[in-house]
Design a protein around this motif. Structure first.
Motif, PDB file in Angstrom:
ATOM      1  N   ASP A  17       0.754  -1.167  -0.124  1.00 39.04           N
ATOM      2  CA  ASP A  17      -0.139   0.028  -0.093  1.00 39.04           C
ATOM      3  C   ASP A  17       0.932   1.285  -0.029  1.00 39.04           C
ATOM      4  O   ASP A  17       1.515   1.253   0.749  1.00 39.04           O
ATOM      5  CB  ASP A  17      -0.933  -0.004   1.144  1.00 39.04           C
ATOM      6  N   ALA A  67       0.841   3.306   3.118  1.00 41.25           N
ATOM      7  CA  ALA A  67       1.270   2.888   4.346  1.00 41.25           C
ATOM      8  C   ALA A  67       3.063   3.244   4.342  1.00 41.25           C
ATOM      9  O   ALA A  67       3.647   3.511   5.213  1.00 41.25           O
ATOM     10  CB  ALA A  67       1.333   1.303   4.353  1.00 41.25           C
ATOM     11  N   VAL A  68       3.531   3.001   3.011  1.00 36.61           N
ATOM     12  CA  VAL A  68       4.931   3.390   2.821  1.00 36.61           C
ATOM     13  C   VAL A  68       5.120   4.779   3.013  1.00 36.61           C
ATOM     14  O   VAL A  68       6.084   5.270   3.667  1.00 36.61           O
ATOM     15  CB  VAL A  68       5.332   2.918   1.413  1.00 36.61           C
ATOM     16  N   MET A  69       4.130   5.633   2.510  1.00 29.31           N
ATOM     17  CA  MET A  69       4.501   6.998   2.828  1.00 29.31           C
ATOM     18  C   MET A  69       4.323   7.579   4.261  1.00 29.31           C
ATOM     19  O   MET A  69       5.165   8.382   4.514  1.00 29.31           O
ATOM     20  CB  MET A  69       3.386   7.857   1.956  1.00 29.31           C
ATOM     21  N   LEU A  70       3.623   6.862   4.970  1.00 27.14           N
ATOM     22  CA  LEU A  70       3.414   7.367   6.361  1.00 27.14           C
ATOM     23  C   LEU A  70       4.571   6.942   7.149  1.00 27.14           C
ATOM     24  O   LEU A  70       4.557   7.386   8.349  1.00 27.14           O
ATOM     25  CB  LEU A  70       1.958   7.263   6.759  1.00 27.14           C
ATOM     26  N   GLY A  71       5.189   5.801   6.908  1.00 28.84           N
ATOM     27  CA  GLY A  71       6.121   5.243   8.005  1.00 28.84           C
ATOM     28  C   GLY A  71       5.633   4.400   8.827  1.00 28.84           C
ATOM     29  O   GLY A  71       4.384   4.306   8.943  1.00 28.84           O
ATOM     30  N   ARG A 109       7.475   1.408  -3.607  1.00 29.68           N
ATOM     31  CA  ARG A 109       6.765   2.177  -2.864  1.00 29.68           C
ATOM     32  C   ARG A 109       5.345   2.073  -3.288  1.00 29.68           C
ATOM     33  O   ARG A 109       4.370   2.583  -2.815  1.00 29.68           O
ATOM     34  CB  ARG A 109       7.233   3.763  -3.346  1.00 29.68           C
ATOM     35  N   PRO A 156      10.495   9.003   1.122  1.00 27.00           N
ATOM     36  CA  PRO A 156       9.167   8.895   0.595  1.00 27.00           C
ATOM     37  C   PRO A 156       8.433  10.259   0.618  1.00 27.00           C
ATOM     38  O   PRO A 156       7.569  10.408  -0.248  1.00 27.00           O
ATOM     39  CB  PRO A 156       8.274   8.125   1.669  1.00 27.00           C
ATOM     40  N   SER A 207       4.582  14.917   8.378  1.00 21.76           N
ATOM     41  CA  SER A 207       3.721  13.785   8.004  1.00 21.76           C
ATOM     42  C   SER A 207       4.344  12.378   7.900  1.00 21.76           C
ATOM     43  O   SER A 207       3.260  11.705   7.946  1.00 21.76           O
ATOM     44  CB  SER A 207       3.033  14.121   6.431  1.00 21.76           C
ATOM     45  N   THR A 208       5.341  12.108   8.258  1.00 20.76           N
ATOM     46  CA  THR A 208       5.902  10.722   8.133  1.00 20.76           C
ATOM     47  C   THR A 208       6.651  10.522   9.230  1.00 20.76           C
ATOM     48  O   THR A 208       7.259  11.377   9.750  1.00 20.76           O
ATOM     49  CB  THR A 208       6.435  10.256   7.120  1.00 20.76           C
ATOM     50  N   THR A 209       6.633   9.163   9.740  1.00 23.13           N
ATOM     51  CA  THR A 209       7.886   8.894  10.745  1.00 23.13           C
ATOM     52  C   THR A 209       9.029   8.230  10.385  1.00 23.13           C
ATOM     53  O   THR A 209       9.766   7.468  11.145  1.00 23.13           O
ATOM     54  CB  THR A 209       7.014   8.120  12.017  1.00 23.13           C
ATOM     55  N   ALA A 210       9.166   7.963   9.309  1.00 28.24           N
ATOM     56  CA  ALA A 210      10.297   7.396   8.529  1.00 28.24           C
ATOM     57  C   ALA A 210      11.483   8.105   8.991  1.00 28.24           C
ATOM     58  O   ALA A 210      11.639   9.353   8.764  1.00 28.24           O
ATOM     59  CB  ALA A 210       9.968   7.448   7.047  1.00 28.24           C
ATOM     60  N   ALA A 253       6.772  -4.277   1.932  1.00 29.39           N
ATOM     61  CA  ALA A 253       5.464  -3.148   1.587  1.00 29.39           C
ATOM     62  C   ALA A 253       4.378  -4.121   1.833  1.00 29.39           C
ATOM     63  O   ALA A 253       3.335  -3.761   2.588  1.00 29.39           O
ATOM     64  CB  ALA A 253       5.552  -3.052   0.050  1.00 29.39           C
ATOM     65  N   VAL A 313       4.023  -4.681   5.655  1.00 31.07           N
ATOM     66  CA  VAL A 313       3.467  -3.340   6.292  1.00 31.07           C
ATOM     67  C   VAL A 313       2.058  -3.160   6.215  1.00 31.07           C
ATOM     68  O   VAL A 313       1.150  -2.728   6.764  1.00 31.07           O
ATOM     69  CB  VAL A 313       4.180  -1.999   5.729  1.00 31.07           C
ATOM     70  N   GLN A 314       1.296  -3.785   4.914  1.00 32.95           N
ATOM     71  CA  GLN A 314       0.039  -3.670   4.722  1.00 32.95           C
ATOM     72  C   GLN A 314      -0.788  -4.734   5.470  1.00 32.95           C
ATOM     73  O   GLN A 314      -1.739  -4.071   6.044  1.00 32.95           O
ATOM     74  CB  GLN A 314      -0.280  -3.781   3.263  1.00 32.95           C
ATOM     75  N   ARG A 337       0.175  -6.097   8.087  1.00 28.85           N
ATOM     76  CA  ARG A 337       0.113  -5.942   9.639  1.00 28.85           C
ATOM     77  C   ARG A 337      -1.088  -5.127  10.342  1.00 28.85           C
ATOM     78  O   ARG A 337      -1.522  -5.343  11.452  1.00 28.85           O
ATOM     79  CB  ARG A 337       1.377  -5.356  10.058  1.00 28.85           C
ATOM     80  N   ASN A 338      -1.575  -4.315   9.422  1.00 24.98           N
ATOM     81  CA  ASN A 338      -2.876  -3.577   9.686  1.00 24.98           C
ATOM     82  C   ASN A 338      -4.146  -4.423   9.821  1.00 24.98           C
ATOM     83  O   ASN A 338      -5.073  -3.861  10.133  1.00 24.98           O
ATOM     84  CB  ASN A 338      -3.396  -2.537   8.934  1.00 24.98           C
TER      85      ASN A 338
END
Lengths: 313, 516
Positions: free
Chosen positions: A33, A36-40, A276, B46, B52-55, B406, B409-410, B412-413
């Motif tokens: 998604d 999800a990648v963008m937000l960390g 991404r 990203p 906006s991000t915690t990366a 990726a 990460v998807q 896991r939600n």
């Protein structure tokens, strides 16, 4: 000829429609998604859902496909989710490097493959021929990333002749950019030169046994004229096909090499887009590469008539 | 003929006098920034929006451009950055008044004022995952006389200071117009020692020294204190291939190569012009378990898994060299303000027999434990292989699912798709910033005992009692085993010997760094 070209262009259109459908499905079937990648990693599902809605990714797949199809018809491939720019602009920016790299790699392949293949055919059965066959086998078996890393180790790190990665300093001129592409072009060109060597050898072997070659020798023409003018010219059709296909493959297939050498080319763009899940870029890039592939095939077919006057469409 | 000599003497005297006067006014003469510092990063960020991000990568790059009100010093204590001093906390911890520095300029030349700070904080509360944590307890945020920012909270919330200091999902200050613009950030004007000049995705991000930068006072320490751009240009080069990052460092093309596999240290050792950098602390590997659905929603079964696994074996398989890991149970070790061993006394004592007894007691009947892992992070993959073997040895049936990152990460939600997953968490100095403390985060650790312990910890801003309260929360963590913390690990980077003033840090920073 004109009718043939029109017929081929129409069939190309059908192929491209099929490609568009497949590309859209493949991009969506792969899990992952972009939101999800963008937000960390710390983003909550609520944050991800909100961003998905903003990007239009929560729409039904059919709606998303309709939008995609409409964009293709209007010549617009949409906007990259990550790069904040039109997909066409992003691809155009990256294509210069990839085209230059593919051209340089093909030049390496041809410069090595054709002469070596000719020599091997002329010296058929000798130690030279055996060595060429073995060398070609070895070169074709080596993965380009391994060749790339080895070239980096020797020529960039130990000798310092070339940079390890990148595409030059900001504002670099063409020469500096080409300097950055020498090692990647070698890494890509060497395995492909093996294929061209083997095709050249086999094609030359066929031609060199033809009657007109024997006649040319009987006329007392020097060997180099017999081989190059009467032999190589007539052996060129299969070689040309392979060179064309090599170029097409390299345009879409320099992905690994671009990653190893940190080159911001179209291949790198596709890898980043896949990681991404930047759907518009994945779709746009694959569509364009497929289109180029089909187009190069058409050009090669038309070139046959130029190289061999006996061929008529 | 008029002699030029007296005029030259006068001009020279004036020049010396002006230089001397300038020195007196600024206190010191700063050398002009020179050179280019090239930094090879693990890839393309990203986004360049630090809110906006915690990366981590976004924070690493943008912390040079944008600044927060507070920053962490070398001991991970809070120090003012754009704030003029410590926050004044009143009304039993519910009102925080933060004085603002004057004389700070944005990269567009405008001066930072109270309205800019207020607009920035409002944007942070709306878009940042960390800001939203604060928004949930916020009653009002306002500016007092244009010189201070005031948070009025619904209840005491001690982590506010740390949240205002963090560099990703960060509460950075920007001009009001930029903060109030609709949609994603399109301009990147901050107050940092470097300003953004050019961003070519997948090629480079160029920052240049900001001539009008106003440094905070005090000795440089960690991310806090004096900041000076000593290099004229800071260039981040996305280089996803680790071997290329290493070779780039060895050849001198990159002056700093981040995040190298630890086994590469042998190649750096002894090479002229390059030296290894070991970053401590760096991160905690986690095996997050699904507390919401599936077989591991049962706490006894989670404890059985905890008993079955030997963190030392997993760490050794993942990193090979003990220089790069520690088999530590507590989150914060000796010397840290929050150091506590409570709950971690039996950490690392793997006992397959005990695991079998616990599993039987939990009613485990051989249901497959679905564990998600990814080869994208090789060390996590290796850990998951060891875990699979040790769990099978303890009688568990394991379905190890190897996915690309990726996809993981998807998935896991969705609590229906997994029972456990391997990930890591970069070191954070404030426990409330650890993602698994958030009950909405994957794993969904949300029990009354945890909520009570976290609430008590978050309500107390007193440093002397916070360590005790953190110990209580850590105790609940190890007893309920919502997630397994598999020790800690360190990161390897390589830097040129030409680089001076570099301090190893989880999010490397390059102010106060010069190139010989």
């Amino acid at each position: 000829m004109a009718a043939y070209v029109v017929r081929r262009l129409l069939s190309m259109l059908v192929v491209m429609c099929l490609v568009a459908v497949v590309v859209f499905i493949v991009a969506r079937v792969v899990p992952g998604d972009p939101a999800a990648v963008m937000l960390g990693t710390s983003a909550t599902p609520e944050d991800v859902a909100a961003l998905r809605a903003r990007l239009g990714l929560d729409q039904p797949l059919l709606t998303q496909f309709g939008l995609f199809a409409l964009q293709i018809v209007t010549g617009d491939l949409g906007e990259s989710i990550f790069l904040n720019k039109p997909v066409l602009t992003a691809i155009a920016e990256r294509s210069e490097l990839t085209l230059l790299l593919a051209t340089m790699a093909v030049m390496v392949s041809v410069a090595v493959g054709v002469p070596v293949g000719v020599i091997s055919a002329v010296r058929r059965g000798t130690a030279v021929d055996q060595a060429v066959i073995a060398g070609a086998m070895l070169a074709a078996s080596l993965p380009s990333f391994w060749i790339g890393l080895t070239l980096i180790r020797w020529f960039a790190v130990n000798l310092g002749w070339f940079p390890v990665s990148g595409y030059g300093e900001p504002g670099a001129g063409l020469l500096e950019r080409m300097h950055h592409l020498v090692l990647p072009a070698l890494a890509l060109g060497i395995p492909n030169s093996a294929i061209i060597t083997r095709f050249t050898r086999s094609s030359m072997l066929d031609v060199l046994t033809e009657d007109y070659v024997r006649t040319a020798r009987a006329k007392g023409l020097p060997t180099h004229r017999v081989v190059l003018k009467h032999g190589l010219r007539n052996a060129m059709i299969p070689i040309l096909t392979v060179v064309g296909l090599t170029l097409a493959v390299l345009i879409g297939g320099a992905i690994v090499t671009e990653t190893v050498f940190g080159l911001p080319g179209a291949g790198n763009l596709i890898v980043s887009a896949v990681l991404r899940r930047d759907y518009p870029v994945i779709q746009g890039a694959l569509l364009i590469i497929s289109g180029l592939y089909v187009l190069i095939n058409l050009v090669i077919d038309l070139l046959y008539a130029v190289v061999d006057p006996r061929i008529r469409y | 003929m008029t002699s030029l000599r007296p005029r030259l003497l006068a001009a020279a005297s004036l020049s010396v006098a002006l230089t001397f006067a300038g020195t007196l006014m600024t206190g010191t003469v700063l050398a002009a920034p020179t050179g280019v510092m090239t930094v090879a990063t693990i890839g393309e960020p990203p986004s360049l929006d630090p809110m906006s991000t915690t990366a981590d990568l976004v924070g690493t790059i943008t912390q040079h451009v944008f600044e927060t009100l507070y920053a962490f010093d070398a001991n991970w204590t809070l120090k003012p950055l754009l704030a003029a001093g410590e926050p004044v906390v009143t009304d039993e911890g519910k009102v925080w008044t933060i004085p603002l520095r004057s004389g700070v300029k944005f990269h567009d030349g405008s001066a930072m004022g109270g309205e800019d700070v207020l607009a920035s904080v409002k944007r942070w509360l709306a878009v940042s995952p960390r800001g939203k944590t604060v928004a949930a307890v916020l009653e009002e945020v306002s500016v007092v006389d244009g010189k201070a920012l005031r948070f009025t909270l619904k209840k005491p919330f001690a982590p506010l200071g740390s949240l205002l200091a963090f560099n990703n999902g960060a509460a950075v200050m920007m001009p009001k117009a930029q903060a109030e613009a609709e949609g994603p950030l399109k301009t990147f004007i901050g107050t940092g020692p470097f300003r953004l000049v050019e961003h070519k995705p997948d090629q480079y991000i160029r920052l240049e020294a900001f001539a009008d930068y106003a440094s905070p006072a005090g000795e440089a320490s960690g991310y806090a204190g004096k900041r000076e751009a000593k290099v004229a240009e800071l260039r981040f080069v996305p280089t996803p291939n680790a071997v290329t990052r290493l070779e780039g460092a060895l050849s001198g093309q990159f002056l700093y190569s981040d995040a190298l596999p630890t086994e590469m240290k042998a190649r750096i050792n002894g090479k002229p012009g390059v030296k290894p950098v070991v970053v401590k602390p760096f991160a905690w590997p986690f095996m997050i378990m699904n507390n919401k659905e599936g077989s591991l929603a049962n706490a006894t079964l989670r404890r059985a898994i905890q008993s079955a696994l030997a963190p030392e074996d997993m760490l050794m398989a993942a990193f090979g060299d003990p220089e790069f890991f520690a088999v530590n149970g507590p989150f914060y070790g000796k010397g840290a303000a929050l150091a506590s061993t409570k709950g971690a006394e039996t950490f690392g004592a793997a006992d397959a027999a005990k695991a079998k007894v616990l599993a039987k007691g939990a009613g485990y009947k051989g249901e497959p434990i679905r564990i998600m892992t990814s080869t994208q992070y090789d060390f996590l993959y290796k850990m998951s292989l060891v875990a699979q073997q040790q769990l099978e040895d303890a009688g568990f049936k394991v379905d190890l699912q190897v996915l690309d990152w990726a996809t993981l990460v998807q998935r896991r939600n969705d609590p229906k798709q997994w029972d456990a997953l391997f990930t890591y968490h970069t070191f954070v100095p404030e426990p409330s910033l650890i993602t698994i403390m958030n009950p909405a985060y994957a794993g969904w650790w949300d029990t009354p005992e945890k909520a009570a312990a976290l609430d008590a910890f978050n309500s107390d801003a007193n440093p002397s009692t916070r360590a005790v309260l953190w110990g209580n929360l850590q105790d609940v963590f190890f007893k309920q085993a919502p997630t397994l913390k598999i020790g800690e690990f360190y990161s390897l980077a390589a830097t040129s010997e030409k680089v001076e003033g570099l301090n190893p840090a989880p999010w490397p920073y390059f102010w106060n760094v010069s190139v010989k």
